[in-house]
Motif scaffolding. Structure first.
Motif, PDB file in Angstrom:
ATOM      1  N   GLN A  93      20.299 -10.151   0.337  1.00 27.17           N
ATOM      2  CA  GLN A  93      19.692 -10.415  -0.969  1.00 27.17           C
ATOM      3  C   GLN A  93      20.098 -11.776  -1.530  1.00 27.17           C
ATOM      4  N   SER A  94      21.170 -12.373  -1.006  1.00 29.14           N
ATOM      5  CA  SER A  94      21.567 -13.694  -1.489  1.00 29.14           C
ATOM      6  C   SER A  94      20.600 -14.778  -1.013  1.00 29.14           C
ATOM      7  N   ILE A  95      19.726 -14.455  -0.072  1.00 23.58           N
ATOM      8  CA  ILE A  95      18.699 -15.385   0.389  1.00 23.58           C
ATOM      9  C   ILE A  95      17.487 -15.195  -0.522  1.00 23.58           C
ATOM     10  N   GLY A 139      27.642 -15.615   5.383  1.00 24.51           N
ATOM     11  CA  GLY A 139      28.737 -14.821   5.945  1.00 24.51           C
ATOM     12  C   GLY A 139      28.304 -13.697   6.858  1.00 24.51           C
ATOM     13  N   ALA A 140      27.008 -13.550   7.079  1.00 22.99           N
ATOM     14  CA  ALA A 140      26.497 -12.493   7.954  1.00 22.99           C
ATOM     15  C   ALA A 140      26.445 -13.007   9.386  1.00 22.99           C
ATOM     16  N   GLU A 141      27.635 -13.138   9.960  1.00 20.39           N
ATOM     17  CA  GLU A 141      27.757 -13.640  11.329  1.00 20.39           C
ATOM     18  C   GLU A 141      27.592 -12.526  12.356  1.00 20.39           C
ATOM     19  N   ASP A 142      27.410 -11.307  11.876  1.00 18.02           N
ATOM     20  CA  ASP A 142      27.369 -10.139  12.746  1.00 18.02           C
ATOM     21  C   ASP A 142      25.986  -9.508  12.819  1.00 18.02           C
ATOM     22  N   CYS A 143      24.950 -10.336  12.662  1.00 15.34           N
ATOM     23  CA  CYS A 143      23.603  -9.777  12.670  1.00 15.34           C
ATOM     24  C   CYS A 143      22.670 -10.600  13.545  1.00 15.34           C
ATOM     25  N   THR A 144      21.596  -9.944  13.946  1.00  9.09           N
ATOM     26  CA  THR A 144      20.494 -10.609  14.634  1.00  9.09           C
ATOM     27  C   THR A 144      19.224 -10.278  13.864  1.00  9.09           C
ATOM     28  N   ILE A 145      18.249 -11.163  13.936  1.00 10.04           N
ATOM     29  CA  ILE A 145      17.029 -10.980  13.166  1.00 10.04           C
ATOM     30  C   ILE A 145      15.826 -11.066  14.091  1.00 10.04           C
ATOM     31  N   SER A 146      14.885 -10.169  13.848  1.00 11.56           N
ATOM     32  CA  SER A 146      13.616 -10.197  14.561  1.00 11.56           C
ATOM     33  C   SER A 146      12.532  -9.778  13.571  1.00 11.56           C
ATOM     34  N   SER A 147      11.292  -9.817  14.032  1.00 14.80           N
ATOM     35  CA  SER A 147      10.208  -9.421  13.129  1.00 14.80           C
ATOM     36  C   SER A 147       9.186  -8.587  13.872  1.00 14.80           C
ATOM     37  N   ARG A 148       8.519  -7.766  13.106  1.00 15.94           N
ATOM     38  CA  ARG A 148       7.358  -7.001  13.559  1.00 15.94           C
ATOM     39  C   ARG A 148       6.347  -7.122  12.442  1.00 15.94           C
ATOM     40  N   GLY A 149       5.312  -7.903  12.678  1.00 16.28           N
ATOM     41  CA  GLY A 149       4.350  -8.163  11.614  1.00 16.28           C
ATOM     42  C   GLY A 149       5.055  -8.886  10.484  1.00 16.28           C
ATOM     43  N   ASN A 150       4.930  -8.358   9.263  1.00 13.81           N
ATOM     44  CA  ASN A 150       5.575  -8.974   8.105  1.00 13.81           C
ATOM     45  C   ASN A 150       6.979  -8.438   7.850  1.00 13.81           C
ATOM     46  N   ASP A 169      26.775   0.260  13.304  1.00  9.95           N
ATOM     47  CA  ASP A 169      25.521  -0.338  13.750  1.00  9.95           C
ATOM     48  C   ASP A 169      24.395   0.208  12.884  1.00  9.95           C
ATOM     49  N   PHE A 170      23.638  -0.683  12.276  1.00 10.61           N
ATOM     50  CA  PHE A 170      22.504  -0.287  11.443  1.00 10.61           C
ATOM     51  C   PHE A 170      21.587  -1.501  11.302  1.00 10.61           C
ATOM     52  N   ALA A 171      20.409  -1.256  10.789  1.00  7.64           N
ATOM     53  CA  ALA A 171      19.467  -2.350  10.557  1.00  7.64           C
ATOM     54  C   ALA A 171      18.945  -2.273   9.132  1.00  7.64           C
ATOM     55  N   LEU A 172      18.709  -3.433   8.561  1.00  7.16           N
ATOM     56  CA  LEU A 172      18.044  -3.530   7.273  1.00  7.16           C
ATOM     57  C   LEU A 172      16.622  -4.007   7.528  1.00  7.16           C
ATOM     58  N   ILE A 173      15.677  -3.400   6.831  1.00  8.89           N
ATOM     59  CA  ILE A 173      14.292  -3.841   6.888  1.00  8.89           C
ATOM     60  C   ILE A 173      14.053  -4.656   5.618  1.00  8.89           C
ATOM     61  N   ALA A 174      13.560  -5.861   5.807  1.00  7.17           N
ATOM     62  CA  ALA A 174      13.351  -6.763   4.670  1.00  7.17           C
ATOM     63  C   ALA A 174      11.974  -7.404   4.758  1.00  7.17           C
ATOM     64  N   THR A 175      11.540  -7.928   3.635  1.00  4.93           N
ATOM     65  CA  THR A 175      10.317  -8.727   3.597  1.00  4.93           C
ATOM     66  C   THR A 175      10.683 -10.115   3.088  1.00  4.93           C
ATOM     67  N   SER A 176       9.820 -11.059   3.427  1.00  2.00           N
ATOM     68  CA  SER A 176      10.030 -12.441   3.003  1.00  2.00           C
ATOM     69  C   SER A 176       8.874 -12.864   2.109  1.00  2.00           C
ATOM     70  N   ASP A 226      30.482   0.723   2.710  1.00  2.00           N
ATOM     71  CA  ASP A 226      30.900  -0.658   2.464  1.00  2.00           C
ATOM     72  C   ASP A 226      30.168  -1.630   3.385  1.00  2.00           C
ATOM     73  N   ALA A 227      29.979  -1.229   4.636  1.00  2.00           N
ATOM     74  CA  ALA A 227      29.283  -2.089   5.596  1.00  2.00           C
ATOM     75  C   ALA A 227      27.847  -2.343   5.147  1.00  2.00           C
ATOM     76  N   VAL A 228      27.149  -1.282   4.759  1.00  2.00           N
ATOM     77  CA  VAL A 228      25.743  -1.410   4.362  1.00  2.00           C
ATOM     78  C   VAL A 228      25.611  -2.207   3.058  1.00  2.00           C
ATOM     79  N   ILE A 229      26.407  -1.888   2.066  1.00  6.87           N
ATOM     80  CA  ILE A 229      26.299  -2.585   0.779  1.00  6.87           C
ATOM     81  C   ILE A 229      26.621  -4.069   0.934  1.00  6.87           C
ATOM     82  N   SER A 230      27.644  -4.398   1.711  1.00  5.64           N
ATOM     83  CA  SER A 230      27.961  -5.818   1.889  1.00  5.64           C
ATOM     84  C   SER A 230      26.835  -6.539   2.629  1.00  5.64           C
ATOM     85  N   ALA A 231      26.199  -5.872   3.581  1.00  4.03           N
ATOM     86  CA  ALA A 231      25.074  -6.481   4.306  1.00  4.03           C
ATOM     87  C   ALA A 231      23.884  -6.686   3.373  1.00  4.03           C
TER      88      ALA A 231
END
Length: 180
Positions: free
Chosen positions: A68-70, A32-43, A5-12, A58-63
């Motif tokens: 990044q493919s988006i 292929g990221a069928e195992d995630c949920t997305i939310s936002s806080r500000g940007n 269980d971990f989270a990635l912080i991203a910007t759009s 391996d879990a983090v790098i594949s995520a």
């Protein structure tokens, strides 16, 4: 296989609203990221994963690769506790906050608990989780895998900053510090 269980912080690149989040969620599913949920806080976009893999790395790098493919997304960091307060460290280590507080004050243990990195004089100092994990492991209180995961989180976050061009001034600062 183990679940991590971990989270990635991203910007759009696009302004974040409900429609954009829905599109990103669809794009992640298609990637292929069928195992995630997305939310936002500000940007900031918080993409939480419950990923089965042979290792945390391996879990983090594949995520990260899937996110990044988006085209519109940039991963900023892995939010898995690089800098933590004692409450977060207690949750990550499955020890009590009281026990960690006693360790930090020298009331329990050998008194060599790691020094805070930030807010040293504050009521809520922040510690490097990998240092606390290493210390706890040396006392037999947590498994070595937690230390490895904490060290990897620190390294991958530095690598992400480097890749995102956020460390351009670092070499200049290193030179300045060398002459200090």
């Amino acid at each position: 296989m183990k679940e991590y269980d971990f989270a990635l912080i991203a910007t759009s690149k696009n302004d974040v609203d409900a429609e954009v989040i829905c599109q990103i969620a669809n794009d992640l599913f298609e990637a292929g990221a069928e195992d995630c949920t997305i939310s936002s806080r500000g940007n900031a976009l918080i993409i939480e994963f419950d990923r089965e893999s042979k290792s945390y790395k391996d879990a983090v790098i594949s995520a990260i690769k899937q996110v990044q493919s988006i085209d519109v997304l940039t991963v900023k960091s892995v939010d898995a506790g690089q800098y933590v307060g004692l409450s977060d460290a207690a949750e990550l280590s499955e020890l009590t906050r009281s026990a960690l507080s006693k360790f930090s004050k020298g009331d329990r243990g050998d008194g060599n608990f790691p020094t805070p990195y930030l807010r040293v004089a504050s009521k809520t100092p922040l510690y490097d989780w990998s240092e606390i994990a290493s210390w706890l492991c040396s006392k037999g209180l947590i498994e070595p895998e937690l230390v490895e995961n904490a060290q990897f989180t620190s390294a991958i976050n530095t690598a992400l900053k480097l890749r995102n061009g956020e460390l351009e001034e670092v070499s200049t600062l290193v030179s300045e510090l060398a002459s200090a």
